[in-house]
Write an enzyme that holds these catalytic residues in place. Sequence first.
Site, short mmCIF file in Angstrom:
data_model
loop_
_atom_site.label_atom_id
_atom_site.label_comp_id
_atom_site.label_asym_id
_atom_site.label_seq_id
_atom_site.Cartn_x
_atom_site.Cartn_y
_atom_site.Cartn_z
N HIS A 157 50.90 52.85 41.43
CA HIS A 157 51.44 52.11 42.57
C HIS A 157 51.33 50.62 42.33
CE1 HIS A 157 47.19 53.10 43.33
NE2 HIS A 157 47.08 51.92 43.93
N HIS A 167 51.06 47.12 44.34
CA HIS A 167 50.81 46.47 45.63
C HIS A 167 51.75 45.26 45.72
CE1 HIS A 167 46.78 48.38 46.46
NE2 HIS A 167 46.79 48.51 45.15
P1 5GP Z 1 44.20 51.14 44.66
O1 5GP Z 1 42.81 50.68 44.98
O2 5GP Z 1 44.22 52.54 44.12
O3 5GP Z 1 44.97 50.17 43.80
O4 5GP Z 1 44.99 51.13 46.02
C1 5GP Z 1 45.12 52.22 46.85
C2 5GP Z 1 45.66 51.73 48.16
O5 5GP Z 1 46.10 52.84 48.90
C3 5GP Z 1 44.62 50.99 49.02
O6 5GP Z 1 45.07 49.66 49.28
C4 5GP Z 1 44.53 51.84 50.28
O7 5GP Z 1 44.39 51.08 51.46
C5 5GP Z 1 45.83 52.61 50.26
N1 5GP Z 1 45.77 53.93 50.88
C6 5GP Z 1 44.79 54.88 50.67
N2 5GP Z 1 45.05 55.98 51.40
C7 5GP Z 1 46.22 55.72 52.07
C8 5GP Z 1 47.00 56.50 52.98
O8 5GP Z 1 46.69 57.64 53.33
N3 5GP Z 1 48.14 55.91 53.48
C9 5GP Z 1 48.52 54.66 53.11
N4 5GP Z 1 49.65 54.17 53.67
N5 5GP Z 1 47.80 53.90 52.25
C10 5GP Z 1 46.67 54.43 51.73
#
Ligand code: 5GP
Length: 112
Positions: free
Chosen positions: A99, A101
Amino acid sequence: MSDCLFCKIISGEIPSAKVYEDDLIFVFKDIAPKAKVHLLVIPKIHLKSLENLEQDHKDMIAHIMLKLPELARSQGLDDGFRTIINTGPGGGQEVGHLHIHLLGGEGLPGFN
Ligand code: 5GP
Ligand code: ZN
Protein backbone atom coordinates in the site's frame (compact mmCIF):
# COMPACT_ATOMS: atom_id res chain seq x y z
CA MET A 1 -5.66 -14.00 -0.15
CA SER A 2 -8.49 -14.94 2.18
CA ASP A 3 -6.89 -13.82 5.44
CA CYS A 4 -5.63 -10.47 4.16
CA LEU A 5 -7.30 -7.37 5.65
CA PHE A 6 -6.86 -5.25 2.53
CA CYS A 7 -8.07 -8.03 0.20
CA LYS A 8 -11.20 -8.13 2.36
CA ILE A 9 -11.56 -4.35 1.98
CA ILE A 10 -11.26 -4.69 -1.82
CA SER A 11 -13.95 -7.40 -1.87
CA GLY A 12 -16.23 -5.38 0.41
CA GLU A 13 -16.20 -8.03 3.14
CA ILE A 14 -14.78 -5.34 5.43
CA PRO A 15 -16.27 -1.88 4.90
CA SER A 16 -14.10 1.13 4.02
CA ALA A 17 -14.47 4.73 2.93
CA LYS A 18 -13.74 4.20 -0.77
CA VAL A 19 -12.40 7.16 -2.72
CA TYR A 20 -11.58 5.56 -6.09
CA GLU A 21 -11.49 2.19 -7.81
CA ASP A 22 -10.57 0.88 -11.25
CA ASP A 23 -9.45 -2.43 -12.77
CA LEU A 24 -6.04 -2.31 -11.13
CA ILE A 25 -6.30 -0.36 -7.90
CA PHE A 26 -8.51 0.45 -4.90
CA VAL A 27 -8.20 3.68 -2.90
CA PHE A 28 -9.72 4.32 0.52
CA LYS A 29 -9.34 6.50 3.60
CA ASP A 30 -6.96 5.35 6.33
CA ILE A 31 -8.91 4.43 9.46
CA ALA A 32 -6.43 6.34 11.68
CA PRO A 33 -5.49 9.39 9.59
CA LYS A 34 -2.11 11.00 10.29
CA ALA A 35 -3.10 14.21 8.46
CA LYS A 36 -6.28 15.85 7.19
CA VAL A 37 -6.02 13.75 4.03
CA HIS A 38 -4.69 10.22 4.45
CA LEU A 39 -5.50 7.74 1.72
CA LEU A 40 -4.25 4.22 1.12
CA VAL A 41 -3.69 3.22 -2.50
CA ILE A 42 -3.52 -0.55 -3.05
CA PRO A 43 -3.25 -2.92 -6.00
CA LYS A 44 -6.21 -5.27 -6.43
CA ILE A 45 -3.84 -8.21 -6.74
CA HIS A 46 -2.42 -9.42 -3.44
CA LEU A 47 1.26 -8.50 -3.13
CA LYS A 48 2.76 -8.57 0.33
CA SER A 49 5.14 -5.65 -0.09
CA LEU A 50 7.52 -3.88 -2.47
CA GLU A 51 9.84 -6.85 -1.94
CA ASN A 52 7.38 -8.95 -3.96
CA LEU A 53 7.13 -6.58 -6.92
CA GLU A 54 8.21 -8.17 -10.21
CA GLN A 55 8.59 -7.14 -13.85
CA ASP A 56 5.04 -8.36 -14.53
CA HIS A 57 3.73 -5.65 -12.19
CA LYS A 58 5.29 -2.75 -14.12
CA ASP A 59 2.03 -1.55 -15.66
CA MET A 60 0.20 -1.68 -12.33
CA ILE A 61 2.88 0.22 -10.40
CA ALA A 62 3.22 2.81 -13.17
CA HIS A 63 -0.56 3.21 -13.12
CA ILE A 64 -0.44 3.92 -9.37
CA MET A 65 2.35 6.49 -9.76
CA LEU A 66 0.50 8.30 -12.53
CA LYS A 67 -2.73 8.27 -10.51
CA LEU A 68 -1.28 9.73 -7.29
CA PRO A 69 -1.24 13.44 -8.32
CA GLU A 70 -4.79 13.13 -9.65
CA LEU A 71 -5.96 11.55 -6.38
CA ALA A 72 -4.19 14.28 -4.38
CA ARG A 73 -5.90 17.01 -6.41
CA SER A 74 -9.26 15.27 -5.97
CA GLN A 75 -8.76 15.65 -2.20
CA GLY A 76 -7.98 19.38 -2.48
CA LEU A 77 -4.22 18.98 -2.12
CA ASP A 78 -3.33 21.62 -4.70
CA ASP A 79 0.11 22.55 -3.35
CA GLY A 80 1.61 19.14 -2.82
CA PHE A 81 1.36 15.88 -0.96
CA ARG A 82 3.47 13.14 0.62
CA THR A 83 3.66 9.46 -0.31
CA ILE A 84 5.06 6.75 1.96
CA ILE A 85 5.60 3.03 1.36
CA ASN A 86 6.54 1.06 4.47
CA THR A 87 8.21 -2.21 3.53
CA GLY A 88 8.59 -5.14 5.91
CA PRO A 89 8.90 -5.08 9.68
CA GLY A 90 12.07 -3.01 9.47
CA GLY A 91 10.16 -0.39 7.49
CA GLY A 92 7.25 -0.32 9.90
CA GLN A 93 4.80 -2.17 7.62
CA GLU A 94 1.85 -3.44 9.65
CA VAL A 95 -0.54 -4.69 6.97
CA GLY A 96 0.89 -7.31 4.60
CA HIS A 97 -0.67 -6.06 1.36
CA LEU A 98 1.37 -3.50 -0.59
CA HIS A 99 0.00 0.00 0.00
CA ILE A 100 1.02 3.56 -0.71
CA HIS A 101 0.10 6.17 1.89
CA LEU A 102 -1.00 9.46 0.32
CA LEU A 103 -0.97 12.26 2.90
CA GLY A 104 -1.43 15.98 2.94
CA GLY A 105 -3.18 19.01 4.36
CA GLU A 106 -3.49 20.12 7.95
CA GLY A 107 -1.60 18.10 10.53
CA LEU A 108 0.98 16.60 8.17
CA PRO A 109 3.74 15.53 10.54
CA GLY A 110 7.34 16.48 9.82
CA PHE A 111 10.23 14.08 9.47
CA ASN A 112 12.55 14.19 12.48
P1 5GP B 1 1.46 0.36 7.45
O1 5GP B 1 1.92 0.65 8.85
O2 5GP B 1 1.31 -1.11 7.19
O3 5GP B 1 2.28 1.05 6.39
O4 5GP B 1 0.05 1.03 7.31
C1 5GP B 1 -1.14 0.37 7.54
C2 5GP B 1 -2.23 1.42 7.61
O5 5GP B 1 -3.46 0.77 7.51
C3 5GP B 1 -2.22 2.23 8.91
O6 5GP B 1 -2.04 3.61 8.62
C4 5GP B 1 -3.58 1.91 9.52
O7 5GP B 1 -4.18 3.03 10.15
C5 5GP B 1 -4.38 1.44 8.33
N1 5GP B 1 -5.43 0.47 8.65
C6 5GP B 1 -5.28 -0.65 9.44
N2 5GP B 1 -6.44 -1.32 9.51
C7 5GP B 1 -7.33 -0.62 8.74
C8 5GP B 1 -8.71 -0.84 8.41
O8 5GP B 1 -9.36 -1.80 8.83
N3 5GP B 1 -9.31 0.09 7.59
C9 5GP B 1 -8.62 1.16 7.10
N4 5GP B 1 -9.31 2.01 6.31
N5 5GP B 1 -7.32 1.39 7.39
C10 5GP B 1 -6.69 0.50 8.19
ZN1 ZN C 1 -4.19 -8.78 0.20
